[in-house]
Structure formats: structure tokens, C-alpha cells
Design an enzyme around this catalytic site. Structure first.
Site, mmCIF file in Angstrom:
data_model
loop_
_atom_site.group_PDB
_atom_site.id
_atom_site.type_symbol
_atom_site.label_atom_id
_atom_site.label_comp_id
_atom_site.label_asym_id
_atom_site.label_seq_id
_atom_site.Cartn_x
_atom_site.Cartn_y
_atom_site.Cartn_z
ATOM 1 N N ARG A 114 -10.073 -26.452 -15.189
ATOM 2 C CA ARG A 114 -10.056 -26.019 -16.574
ATOM 3 C C ARG A 114 -11.175 -26.714 -17.329
ATOM 4 N NH1 ARG A 114 -8.124 -22.339 -14.960
ATOM 5 N NH2 ARG A 114 -6.072 -21.406 -15.277
ATOM 6 N N HIS B 245 -17.086 -18.672 -14.514
ATOM 7 C CA HIS B 245 -15.635 -18.623 -14.334
ATOM 8 C C HIS B 245 -15.247 -17.550 -13.315
ATOM 9 C CE1 HIS B 245 -11.683 -19.776 -16.543
ATOM 10 N NE2 HIS B 245 -11.457 -19.553 -15.262
#
Length: 314
Positions: free
Chosen positions: A229, A277
Site C-alpha cells: 500500500r 499499480h
């Protein structure tokens, strides 16, 4: 039964079509929807929904996260108190292990240096340590962390893992809890973050944290790899560490704010690999199969699997 697709940044219609095909007899809808429609929804399939949106579904029975993480849901203070299920899909797990392994090999085998030499038309070789001399540390030993650790063990790396509670991975040394974190960092040359985002992990990886990594390794210096994250890292500290010698390199798939701003200094650092991502992008068809199977099992009175512990974030 009705399903509500609540996503931001994605086109919901392909998901509506996939789930309608797999769950005949279930009405599948997406935003915008009236309060009357939302009151009929029994299931929600969500990715970064507008805060408070799911609270408008008073009869929800289950929320499914359309992704491995759930912090995008837990950050909503109005999230309904119903079972929360995260996706655990073999394809997603395999893709994460592929990305992590690719980045470990890239830094261990000096690929960034050789790519720079190729552009400059330079022929020069460097010594490269054997894998068993390179110490890789995995932060987070959930499903993704355990599999990544197992793959790296099979490649011959000296692998360790850290988690809040005691875990076991064949061939790897496992550390647990705050009292063992320093020992874990001190034996790590390449640090891989796969932790979920919680109050405890937010901004965990700052300059001080990175300075605790091993300085006596068989590679040029410590490396940080983040596919967990973006909120776990302090990017100003990360940039500092990458420019003052605290880190020799980094591979980053997640960021504090996404997309990464064009003005970020990270783009210009030659010792950094940036991906948008995509480390664990999974097959939407496989995810749809997984969710449909869970819903049908739930309606048959069987227990849901991969339920989230809201206090732990996973």
C-alpha cells in the site's frame, strides 16, 4: 437477490454483464441508483466507492472487495457492519509473486545498471552475488506474502518474513511482533512490503525505518520494493533515502497519491522502477467466478471464506 456494483475509476458495465451471466435470477445494478433501488441490494461488489454510498443499502448481507486490499473500504466511517470478503484468487496471488520476483532479480542482477550501459553503448560486467547470499525480507505474511516468500526460497534466496503474529513459511525464517522487527530489518538486504494499510502500518516506512536495513549485504546497498500500500511509505523520506545513500534502489507499484504526480522527483531517479499499480492485476473473469461461487454458497447456507478481520485490516 440484488447485487450492487460500487466502483470508482472503472467502468462498472463489464462487471454487471459478468455477474449477470454467472448469477441468473439476480438483479445486478450499478451507480447511479435511487434509494429505493439501493434498499433492495443484498450484496455489494466494491472498489473505492464514494464514502457513505454503501450505507445507503440498509439490507446488505455481504460486501465483496474487488481487489486484494480492503483499506479502501475500511476508511469509510459509515461502512455497514456486515461480513466483508476479500478476493483470494490464485491468479492474483501468482501475479503478485511474479512481480515481486521480477523486482528482486532486477536489483540483485544489476539490471538497471546494464540497461543504462546499453543506452550508452558500454560493455562492462560486474560481479553478482549468488542468490543464497542475498537476504530478502517480506513485510507481511498473508496469502500474498507467503507465496512470494515461497517462490523466492525456491530460487535460492535467503528469505525471512515479518508479521504481527507468528507465521510459518517452509525454508524461510519468520519474525513476529514489534519486539522482533529490528532483528528482521537488520538482516534484510532487499525489503518487500506486502502489508495491508492499517493505523499501525500507515507511514511505517520512513527514513528511520529504512536506515535500519542491513548495511553489510552482498549487494551494493539496501533495496525497497513496495507492492503493498502506498500509504505505508513516506515518499519524501523515500526520496531522501534514495538520494543520500540510505537505499541503493527501489521498485514501487503503489504511492501515497495515485496516479503519481508528474512533478514527483521519483520519476527522475535512475535507481527507481515505477509501475502503475499493476503488480497484482488479476483476471476479471476469475474474480467474477470467485464472487459468484461465494454468493451461491452463502445462499445455500454455507459459510463465507476469506472474511476480513476489521480490526486487523485483513
Amino acid at each position: 437477490m440484488s447485487l450492487f456494483i460500487a466502483v470508482s475509476g472503472w467502468n462498472p458495465q463489464p462487471w454487471v454483464k459478468r455477474l449477470s451471466t454467472r448469477l441468473p435470477g439476480h438483479r445486478v445494478a450499478s451507480a447511479p441508483a435511487s434509494d429505493s433501488e439501493l434498499s433492495k441490494m443484498r450484496y455489494a461488489l466494491a472498489w473505492k466507492p464514494e464514502p457513505g454510498l454503501l450505507a445507503r443499502c440498509p439490507n446488505l448481507e455481504v460486501i465483496f472487495s474487488l481487489g486484494a486490499g480492503v483499506d479502501h473500504l475500511l476508511s469509510d466511517p459509515h461502512l455497514p457492519d456486515v461480513p466483508l470478503v476479500r478476493v483470494v484468487d490464485p491468479d492474483l496471488t501468482a501475479r503478485m509473486s511474479e512481480w515481486v520476483t521480477l523486482q528482486v532479480l532486477l536489483h540483485h542482477r544489476r539490471q538497471l545498471t546494464y540497461l543504462a550501459q546499453q543506452r550508452a553503448r558500454v560493455w562492462k560486467d560486474y560481479e553478482q552475488a549468488a542468490a543464497h547470499r542475498v537476504r530478502v525480507g517480506i513485510l507481511g505474511l498473508g496469502v500474498l506474502g507467503k507465496e512470494a516468500a515461497s517462490v523466492l526460497v525456491r530460487l535460492g534466496y535467503d528469505v525471512a518474513g515479518w508479521a504481527r503474529s507468528r507465521k510459518q513459511v517452509d525454508g524461510a525464517t519468520c519474525f513476529a511482533g514489534a519486539s522482533e522487527l529490528d532483528d528482521f530489518l537488520a538482516r534484510t538486504d532487499i525489503l518487500v512490503n506486502l502489508l495491508p494499510l492499517t493505523d499501525e502500518t500507515r507511514h511505517l516506512v520512513d527514513h528511520g525505518f529504512l536506515s535500519r536495513l542491513a548495511r553489510d549485504g552482498a549487494i551494493d546497498g539496501p533495496v525497497f520494493i513496495n507492492a503493498g500500500r502506498g500509504g505505508s511509505q513516506v515518499e519524501t523520506d523515500l526520496i531522501r533515502a534514495l538520494t543520500d545513500g540510505t537505499l541503493a534502489g527501489a521498485s514501487l507499484d503503489v504511492f501515497e497519491t495515485e496516479p503519481l504526480a508528474a512533478t514527483s522527483p521519483l520519476w527522475d531517479l535512475e535507481n527507481v522502477v515505477i509501475t502503475p499499480h499493476i503488480a497484482a492485476d488479476s483476471d476479471p473473469e476469475a474474480i467474477s467466478d470467485y464472487i459468484a461461487e461465494q454468493i451461491l454458497a452463502h445462499e445455500a447456507g454455507k459459510p463465507l471464506t476469506n472474511l476480513v478481520d476489521r480490526n486487523a485490516g485483513y
